[in-house]
Design an enzyme around this catalytic site. Sequence first.
Site, PDB file in Angstrom:
ATOM      1  N   SER A  33       0.810  -1.220   0.000  1.00  0.00           N
ATOM      2  CA  SER A  33       0.000   0.000   0.000  1.00  0.00           C
ATOM      3  C   SER A  33       0.846   1.275   0.000  1.00  0.00           C
ATOM      4  O   SER A  33       1.693   1.460   0.887  1.00  0.00           O
ATOM      5  CB  SER A  33      -0.884  -0.020   1.257  1.00  0.00           C
ATOM      6  OG  SER A  33      -1.301   1.276   1.602  1.00  0.00           O
ATOM      7  N   GLY A  34       0.589   2.140  -0.943  1.00  0.00           N
ATOM      8  CA  GLY A  34       1.290   3.427  -0.988  1.00  0.00           C
ATOM      9  C   GLY A  34       1.010   4.253   0.251  1.00  0.00           C
ATOM     10  O   GLY A  34       1.908   4.917   0.790  1.00  0.00           O
ATOM     11  N   LEU A  35      -0.241   4.207   0.704  1.00  0.00           N
ATOM     12  CA  LEU A  35      -0.593   4.949   1.916  1.00  0.00           C
ATOM     13  C   LEU A  35       0.203   4.421   3.107  1.00  0.00           C
ATOM     14  O   LEU A  35       0.785   5.184   3.882  1.00  0.00           O
ATOM     15  CB  LEU A  35      -2.101   4.822   2.188  1.00  0.00           C
ATOM     16  CG  LEU A  35      -2.575   5.342   3.541  1.00  0.00           C
ATOM     17  CD1 LEU A  35      -2.377   6.842   3.659  1.00  0.00           C
ATOM     18  CD2 LEU A  35      -4.032   4.970   3.792  1.00  0.00           C
ATOM     19  N   ASP A  41       0.808  10.593   1.635  1.00  0.00           N
ATOM     20  CA  ASP A  41       0.647   9.722   0.463  1.00  0.00           C
ATOM     21  C   ASP A  41       0.366  10.631  -0.735  1.00  0.00           C
ATOM     22  O   ASP A  41      -0.783  10.874  -1.091  1.00  0.00           O
ATOM     23  CB  ASP A  41      -0.536   8.769   0.742  1.00  0.00           C
ATOM     24  CG  ASP A  41      -0.792   7.807  -0.400  1.00  0.00           C
ATOM     25  OD1 ASP A  41       0.113   7.589  -1.226  1.00  0.00           O
ATOM     26  OD2 ASP A  41      -1.923   7.268  -0.459  1.00  0.00           O
ATOM     27  N   ASP A  97       0.902  -1.264  -5.213  1.00  0.00           N
ATOM     28  CA  ASP A  97       0.273   0.020  -5.507  1.00  0.00           C
ATOM     29  C   ASP A  97       1.368   0.915  -6.098  1.00  0.00           C
ATOM     30  O   ASP A  97       2.311   1.284  -5.396  1.00  0.00           O
ATOM     31  CB  ASP A  97      -0.251   0.582  -4.173  1.00  0.00           C
ATOM     32  CG  ASP A  97      -0.829   1.966  -4.274  1.00  0.00           C
ATOM     33  OD1 ASP A  97      -0.945   2.496  -5.390  1.00  0.00           O
ATOM     34  OD2 ASP A  97      -1.171   2.513  -3.202  1.00  0.00           O
ATOM     35  N   ASP A 104       0.830   3.903  -7.556  1.00  0.00           N
ATOM     36  CA  ASP A 104       0.295   5.255  -7.732  1.00  0.00           C
ATOM     37  C   ASP A 104      -0.062   5.467  -9.209  1.00  0.00           C
ATOM     38  O   ASP A 104      -0.686   4.624  -9.811  1.00  0.00           O
ATOM     39  CB  ASP A 104       1.282   6.292  -7.195  1.00  0.00           C
ATOM     40  CG  ASP A 104       1.493   6.138  -5.686  1.00  0.00           C
ATOM     41  OD1 ASP A 104       0.611   5.578  -5.029  1.00  0.00           O
ATOM     42  OD2 ASP A 104       2.539   6.561  -5.179  1.00  0.00           O
ATOM     43  N   GLU A 140      -2.980   3.997 -11.270  1.00  0.00           N
ATOM     44  CA  GLU A 140      -4.258   4.715 -11.221  1.00  0.00           C
ATOM     45  C   GLU A 140      -4.256   5.877 -12.191  1.00  0.00           C
ATOM     46  O   GLU A 140      -3.205   6.491 -12.448  1.00  0.00           O
ATOM     47  CB  GLU A 140      -4.539   5.188  -9.787  1.00  0.00           C
ATOM     48  CG  GLU A 140      -3.556   6.199  -9.250  1.00  0.00           C
ATOM     49  CD  GLU A 140      -3.642   6.358  -7.726  1.00  0.00           C
ATOM     50  OE1 GLU A 140      -3.447   5.362  -7.005  1.00  0.00           O
ATOM     51  OE2 GLU A 140      -3.895   7.492  -7.271  1.00  0.00           O
ATOM     52  N   LYS A 170       0.257  12.186  -7.517  1.00  0.00           N
ATOM     53  CA  LYS A 170      -1.089  11.824  -7.065  1.00  0.00           C
ATOM     54  C   LYS A 170      -1.273  12.221  -5.600  1.00  0.00           C
ATOM     55  O   LYS A 170      -0.303  12.444  -4.864  1.00  0.00           O
ATOM     56  CB  LYS A 170      -1.372  10.344  -7.270  1.00  0.00           C
ATOM     57  CG  LYS A 170      -0.501   9.324  -6.562  1.00  0.00           C
ATOM     58  CD  LYS A 170      -0.597   9.170  -5.056  1.00  0.00           C
ATOM     59  CE  LYS A 170      -1.869   8.822  -4.394  1.00  0.00           C
ATOM     60  NZ  LYS A 170      -2.319   7.456  -4.511  1.00  0.00           N
ATOM     61  N   ASN A 226      -3.598  11.013  -2.142  1.00  0.00           N
ATOM     62  CA  ASN A 226      -4.447   9.914  -1.661  1.00  0.00           C
ATOM     63  C   ASN A 226      -5.908  10.213  -1.963  1.00  0.00           C
ATOM     64  O   ASN A 226      -6.383  11.337  -1.791  1.00  0.00           O
ATOM     65  CB  ASN A 226      -4.243   9.706  -0.158  1.00  0.00           C
ATOM     66  CG  ASN A 226      -5.077   8.546   0.350  1.00  0.00           C
ATOM     67  OD1 ASN A 226      -6.237   8.691   0.694  1.00  0.00           O
ATOM     68  ND2 ASN A 226      -4.477   7.374   0.359  1.00  0.00           N
ATOM     69  N   SER A 227      -6.621   9.195  -2.398  1.00  0.00           N
ATOM     70  CA  SER A 227      -7.987   9.375  -2.904  1.00  0.00           C
ATOM     71  C   SER A 227      -8.977   9.903  -1.864  1.00  0.00           C
ATOM     72  O   SER A 227     -10.039  10.408  -2.230  1.00  0.00           O
ATOM     73  CB  SER A 227      -8.507   8.042  -3.451  1.00  0.00           C
ATOM     74  OG  SER A 227      -7.638   7.565  -4.440  1.00  0.00           O
ATOM     75  N   ARG A 267      -6.409   1.154 -12.385  1.00  0.00           N
ATOM     76  CA  ARG A 267      -7.286   1.643 -11.311  1.00  0.00           C
ATOM     77  C   ARG A 267      -8.035   2.871 -11.792  1.00  0.00           C
ATOM     78  O   ARG A 267      -7.429   3.855 -12.229  1.00  0.00           O
ATOM     79  CB  ARG A 267      -6.437   1.944 -10.084  1.00  0.00           C
ATOM     80  CG  ARG A 267      -7.129   2.757  -9.012  1.00  0.00           C
ATOM     81  CD  ARG A 267      -6.335   2.682  -7.745  1.00  0.00           C
ATOM     82  NE  ARG A 267      -6.583   3.794  -6.860  1.00  0.00           N
ATOM     83  CZ  ARG A 267      -6.023   3.938  -5.677  1.00  0.00           C
ATOM     84  NH1 ARG A 267      -5.175   3.023  -5.224  1.00  0.00           N
ATOM     85  NH2 ARG A 267      -6.281   4.987  -4.924  1.00  0.00           N
ATOM     86  N   HIS A 312     -12.459   2.496  -7.700  1.00  0.00           N
ATOM     87  CA  HIS A 312     -12.331   3.085  -6.368  1.00  0.00           C
ATOM     88  C   HIS A 312     -13.507   4.019  -6.099  1.00  0.00           C
ATOM     89  O   HIS A 312     -14.016   4.673  -7.014  1.00  0.00           O
ATOM     90  CB  HIS A 312     -11.017   3.840  -6.258  1.00  0.00           C
ATOM     91  CG  HIS A 312     -10.495   3.915  -4.847  1.00  0.00           C
ATOM     92  ND1 HIS A 312     -11.063   3.231  -3.799  1.00  0.00           N
ATOM     93  CD2 HIS A 312      -9.453   4.598  -4.302  1.00  0.00           C
ATOM     94  CE1 HIS A 312     -10.400   3.489  -2.687  1.00  0.00           C
ATOM     95  NE2 HIS A 312      -9.418   4.321  -2.960  1.00  0.00           N
TER      96      HIS A 312
HETATM   97  C1  SPV Z   1      -3.309   2.644  -0.768  1.00  0.00           C
HETATM   98  O1  SPV Z   1      -3.437   1.754   0.065  1.00  0.00           O
HETATM   99  O2  SPV Z   1      -2.310   3.367  -0.839  1.00  0.00           O
HETATM  100  C2  SPV Z   1      -4.358   2.882  -1.760  1.00  0.00           C
HETATM  101  C3  SPV Z   1      -5.737   2.658  -1.405  1.00  0.00           C
HETATM  102  O3  SPV Z   1      -4.055   3.359  -2.835  1.00  0.00           O
HETATM  103  S1  SPV Z   1      -6.411   4.166  -0.915  1.00  0.00           S
HETATM  104  O4  SPV Z   1      -5.698   4.650   0.232  1.00  0.00           O
HETATM  105  O5  SPV Z   1      -7.775   3.859  -0.662  1.00  0.00           O
HETATM  106  O6  SPV Z   1      -6.302   5.114  -2.015  1.00  0.00           O
HETATM  107 MG    MG Z   2      -2.231   4.252  -2.852  1.00  0.00          MG
END
Ligand code: SPV
Ligand code: MG
Length: 308
Positions: free
Chosen positions: A52-54, A64, A91, A93, A120, A126, A128-129, A164, A195
């Site tokens: 996970s990027g986050l 993130d 992930d 990004d 994505e 990017k 974080n969403s 994504r 997402h």
């Molecule tokens: C992550 O886990 O870094 C993701 C999922 O990309 S989210 O945080 O929902 O974007």
């Molecule tokens: Mg991410």
Amino acid sequence: MIFTHQSPAAKSPAARLREALHRPELARAMGAHSPLSARLAEETGFDVVWSSGLEISASQGVPDANILAMPQCLDAAAGMAEAVDVPVLADCDSGFGSVNNVVHMVRAYEARGVAGVCIEDKQFPKLNSFVEGNQELAPLDDFAAKIRAASQCRRSPELVVVARLEALISGCGMDEALRRAAVYEEAGADALLIHSKRTDPEEVYAFRAAYRGKLPVIVVPTTYGQVTAAELEQRGFAMAIYANHALRSSIRAMRQTLGRIYRDGTTRHVEGEIAPLKEVFDLQGMSAMLERQDRFEEQGRELAEAGR
Ligand code: SPV
Ligand code: MG
């Protein structure tokens, strides 16, 4: 995997990720950021580790938002892939830059044993969403080029390329998500990740029902965590990614323990609540290491004896 088996004939992690995405049952991925957290996910029974990027960013104490460079994210994902037998889906990004960055990235991740890459359709850098701010989509042609490049430049056709879709996150709507899904499929994606930041699953359900293509569809039920795996499976999703729950639980647990020690002036009251050192040693593969050391040292002595 604590340096145990891996017969040469075993299927590659990428092939196993592919299989997991095409089984009738929902595959379940757990977010991780380190070999230790990946091992805990594997030990619990999750089919896939989501690098996970986050989580990786948070573990380094940065947002993130593409603050970390590609090699840092790659090292983290590769460390997880070395530590577990289950496939790691990384992930990546928005691909760390242009189509050229994507080509370099795909080959680098593949060479380090990662089973799949997920990119994505947002701009670089990017965000974080779930953060208010610039969630603007990448132009469709730019992102289609990235997916085509990823699928054509991987060395093994098994590496899984996940496209994504961020159209629902960015407010561009369902028609845009569906239009992009069809283009990414044509470009060579192996799976789609839709997402959503809604607090109910209705828009991902609507996407799944309206998407007429052939690709497996992945969801990330973070804001609509009330859904069950059984419901997602019944709706036809291929995989659910529980993207950040291990990290969030560890933050809470560490805060509680640290606070207690600080307030009490002793560790006495936390000892029963925290993992004993034996558990740490097991997760590190300490006994396997010592057993291996004994075995090879014994063999070394035998070889030396025979050579005298
Ligand atoms: C992550 O886990 O870094 C993701 C999922 O990309 S989210 O945080 O929902 O974007
Ligand atoms: Mg991410």
